[in-house]
Design an enzyme around this catalytic site. Sequence first.
Site, PDB file in Angstrom:
ATOM      1  CE  LYS A 120      35.607  15.735  21.249  1.00 24.16           C
ATOM      2  NZ  LYS A 120      36.586  16.475  22.044  1.00 24.16           N
ATOM      3  CG  ASN A 121      39.497  14.226  20.782  1.00 18.91           C
ATOM      4  OD1 ASN A 121      38.822  15.260  20.811  1.00 18.91           O
ATOM      5  ND2 ASN A 121      39.403  13.299  21.705  1.00 18.91           N
TER       6      ASN A 121
ATOM      7  CB  CYS B  31      36.525  19.889  32.215  1.00 24.09           C
ATOM      8  SG  CYS B  31      37.379  18.371  32.390  1.00 24.09           S
TER       9      CYS B  31
ATOM     10  NE  ARG C 234      41.171  17.628  30.631  1.00 20.53           N
ATOM     11  CZ  ARG C 234      40.365  17.441  29.571  1.00 20.53           C
ATOM     12  NH1 ARG C 234      39.103  17.805  29.635  1.00 20.53           N
ATOM     13  NH2 ARG C 234      40.852  16.934  28.453  1.00 20.53           N
TER      14      ARG C 234
ATOM     15  NE  ARG D 198      32.755  20.964  23.936  1.00 23.15           N
ATOM     16  CZ  ARG D 198      33.641  21.436  24.806  1.00 23.15           C
ATOM     17  NH1 ARG D 198      33.285  21.657  26.056  1.00 23.15           N
ATOM     18  NH2 ARG D 198      34.879  21.665  24.450  1.00 23.15           N
TER      19      ARG D 198
HETATM   20  C1  EPZ Z   1      42.804  14.418  25.315  1.00 23.59           C
HETATM   21  O1  EPZ Z   1      42.815  15.275  26.438  1.00 23.59           O
HETATM   22  C2  EPZ Z   1      41.379  14.371  24.817  1.00 23.59           C
HETATM   23  N1  EPZ Z   1      40.969  15.707  24.390  1.00 23.59           N
HETATM   24  C3  EPZ Z   1      40.463  13.874  25.933  1.00 23.59           C
HETATM   25  O2  EPZ Z   1      39.165  13.731  25.371  1.00 23.59           O
HETATM   26  C4  EPZ Z   1      40.922  12.498  26.390  1.00 23.59           C
HETATM   27  O3  EPZ Z   1      40.152  12.119  27.506  1.00 23.59           O
HETATM   28  C5  EPZ Z   1      42.406  12.535  26.753  1.00 23.59           C
HETATM   29  O4  EPZ Z   1      43.174  13.086  25.675  1.00 23.59           O
HETATM   30  C6  EPZ Z   1      42.962  11.142  27.050  1.00 23.59           C
HETATM   31  O5  EPZ Z   1      42.808  10.347  25.902  1.00 23.59           O
HETATM   32  C7  EPZ Z   1      41.303  16.101  23.141  1.00 23.59           C
HETATM   33  O6  EPZ Z   1      41.931  15.372  22.380  1.00 23.59           O
HETATM   34  C8  EPZ Z   1      40.825  17.449  22.736  1.00 23.59           C
HETATM   35  P1  EPZ Z   1      46.095  14.029  28.308  1.00 23.59           P
HETATM   36  P2  EPZ Z   1      44.237  15.779  27.044  1.00 23.59           P
HETATM   37  O7  EPZ Z   1      47.050  15.172  28.218  1.00 23.59           O
HETATM   38  O8  EPZ Z   1      45.222  15.903  25.945  1.00 23.59           O
HETATM   39  C9  EPZ Z   1      47.891  14.390  32.681  1.00 23.59           C
HETATM   40  C10 EPZ Z   1      36.980  14.355  24.894  1.00 23.59           C
HETATM   41  O9  EPZ Z   1      35.915  14.084  25.406  1.00 23.59           O
HETATM   42  N2  EPZ Z   1      48.621  15.574  32.191  1.00 23.59           N
HETATM   43  O10 EPZ Z   1      46.368  12.799  27.496  1.00 23.59           O
HETATM   44  O11 EPZ Z   1      43.967  16.945  27.911  1.00 23.59           O
HETATM   45  C11 EPZ Z   1      46.395  14.624  32.771  1.00 23.59           C
HETATM   46  O12 EPZ Z   1      46.059  15.220  34.008  1.00 23.59           O
HETATM   47  C12 EPZ Z   1      38.174  14.678  25.760  1.00 23.59           C
HETATM   48  O13 EPZ Z   1      37.205  14.372  23.664  1.00 23.59           O
HETATM   49  C13 EPZ Z   1      49.565  16.163  33.016  1.00 23.59           C
HETATM   50  O14 EPZ Z   1      49.789  15.732  34.142  1.00 23.59           O
HETATM   51  O15 EPZ Z   1      44.623  14.527  27.964  1.00 23.59           O
HETATM   52  C14 EPZ Z   1      45.832  13.240  32.648  1.00 23.59           C
HETATM   53  O16 EPZ Z   1      45.850  12.608  33.910  1.00 23.59           O
HETATM   54  C15 EPZ Z   1      37.828  14.600  27.215  1.00 23.59           C
HETATM   55  N3  EPZ Z   1      50.248  17.252  32.573  1.00 23.59           N
HETATM   56  C16 EPZ Z   1      46.837  12.534  31.731  1.00 23.59           C
HETATM   57  O17 EPZ Z   1      48.009  13.344  31.715  1.00 23.59           O
HETATM   58  C17 EPZ Z   1      50.043  17.769  31.321  1.00 23.59           C
HETATM   59  O18 EPZ Z   1      50.718  18.753  30.958  1.00 23.59           O
HETATM   60  C18 EPZ Z   1      46.373  12.376  30.311  1.00 23.59           C
HETATM   61  O19 EPZ Z   1      45.944  13.639  29.849  1.00 23.59           O
HETATM   62  C19 EPZ Z   1      49.071  17.161  30.493  1.00 23.59           C
HETATM   63  C20 EPZ Z   1      48.381  16.060  30.940  1.00 23.59           C
END
Ligand code: EPZ
Length: 416
Positions: free
Chosen positions: A22-23, A117, A122, A397
């Site tokens: 998916k991702n 969410c 996020r 999803r």
């Molecule tokens: C991706 O989300 C995935 N979604 C998430 O999967 C997954 O949990 C996550 O990566 C971690 O592996 C998709 O790929 C569509 P991050 P993403 O940016 O990119 C912080 C699912 O079920 N952060 O790696 O949003 C954030 O708060 C979903 O498929 C900032 O601080 O995750 C978090 O603590 C759920 N500032 C950490 O980084 C930013 O600008 C990691 O988030 C961005 C992120």
Amino acid sequence: MGRFIVDGGAHLKGEVKINGAKNAALAIIPATLLSKKPCVISNLPNISDVDLSFQILKTMGAKIEKQDEHSVMIDTSTVHKTEVPFELAMKMRASYYYLGALLARFKEANVAMPGGCNFGVRPINLHLKGFESLGANYEIDGGIIRLRTTNLTGAKIYFDVVSVGATINILLAATTADGVTIIENAAKEPHIVDLANFLNSIGANIIGAGTNIIKIKGVKELNSSDYTIIPDQIEAGSYMAMAAVTRGDVLIKDVTPKHLESIVNKMESIGLKIKKYDSSLHILSDGDLEKADVTSQAYPGFPTDMQPQITAVLTFAKGTSIVTEGIWDNRFQYVGELCRMGAAITVDGKVAVVEGGKILKAAPVEACDLRAGAALIVAALGAKGQTEIKNTRYIERGYEDIVGKLTALGASIKKV
Ligand code: EPZ
């Protein structure tokens, strides 16, 4: 609202075929905007998030033709809009990948701020910082992020937090920037590598994806490609969890074992016998499950998207397990639903203490997000009695034909 009705107790037996990730799909579909030539993308999962991403592209003017059940031809040469409609963007956080893709193609992008969410705030500050480093300006106007640039110029970008989304968005935008971009402290997830491989297949010049330093040399013209995306390691891990709680004997097919190492390692430590083949795993759960401590972290650590599912498994294991969520502030919302089924889990911030050895009993429960829904299916398959799981739309999803796949494995599950 759809509901799953699951009769617990069946031992899962047989084979299950894993679909595309998916991702990876949610990053590669927007990436087709970078080329004005048609691309064929194969091994796409039939899930609602992928359909939504197709809808977004079509709304902007792209042509998308199904080639077979899991592949499409995408032609974005006819795309003339740079705005993702609010009502579509709000349905899926990953719509923010259209920011990087539209910026790379049209030097502007307009996408609604992604909804939060239920596992905490996020933010997208790292995405926006990255775009500014490449020479773009942004304003947030009526909930829409409006990005503009006269010219994207390569830059050195350091992410102080490892972020999958920010790494993907900057990979997209830097692909057509003038000069070289270096991303430091980049995320290393398999879907980051898959996106970089797709971009290189249409003519990009990216090296280092999968390590914490990625170097992108901007190119102006991108071509067509015929690309197959990687299997979904989280779908595979979810079926391993389902086999674990049902004393299953399951062959999980069409996976990339390397992407599953941390999940396999954890499942073996709780007592599963796992045989690894080139592109499949055989899972045998023929004894009591042992407790384990788990901390979710960025790849190659144990994935946060498997945290709810492993917690559900640990409620069946002997002894007390500690589950620590290393990525999200509040990803234990689903625990209340497991406790309704008789689980004994206490949560304190990012730590859940799971008192195992419980016999879960059926109860009416509700999925609150995709992976929480998967955890409830794990629990229902191992529980006694008939469990009703509300909000199947969350599960649909990210899991193609979960009812068909589980029924073929001998489970008693139906959607009403
Ligand atoms: C991706 O989300 C995935 N979604 C998430 O999967 C997954 O949990 C996550 O990566 C971690 O592996 C998709 O790929 C569509 P991050 P993403 O940016 O990119 C912080 C699912 O079920 N952060 O790696 O949003 C954030 O708060 C979903 O498929 C900032 O601080 O995750 C978090 O603590 C759920 N500032 C950490 O980084 C930013 O600008 C990691 O988030 C961005 C992120």
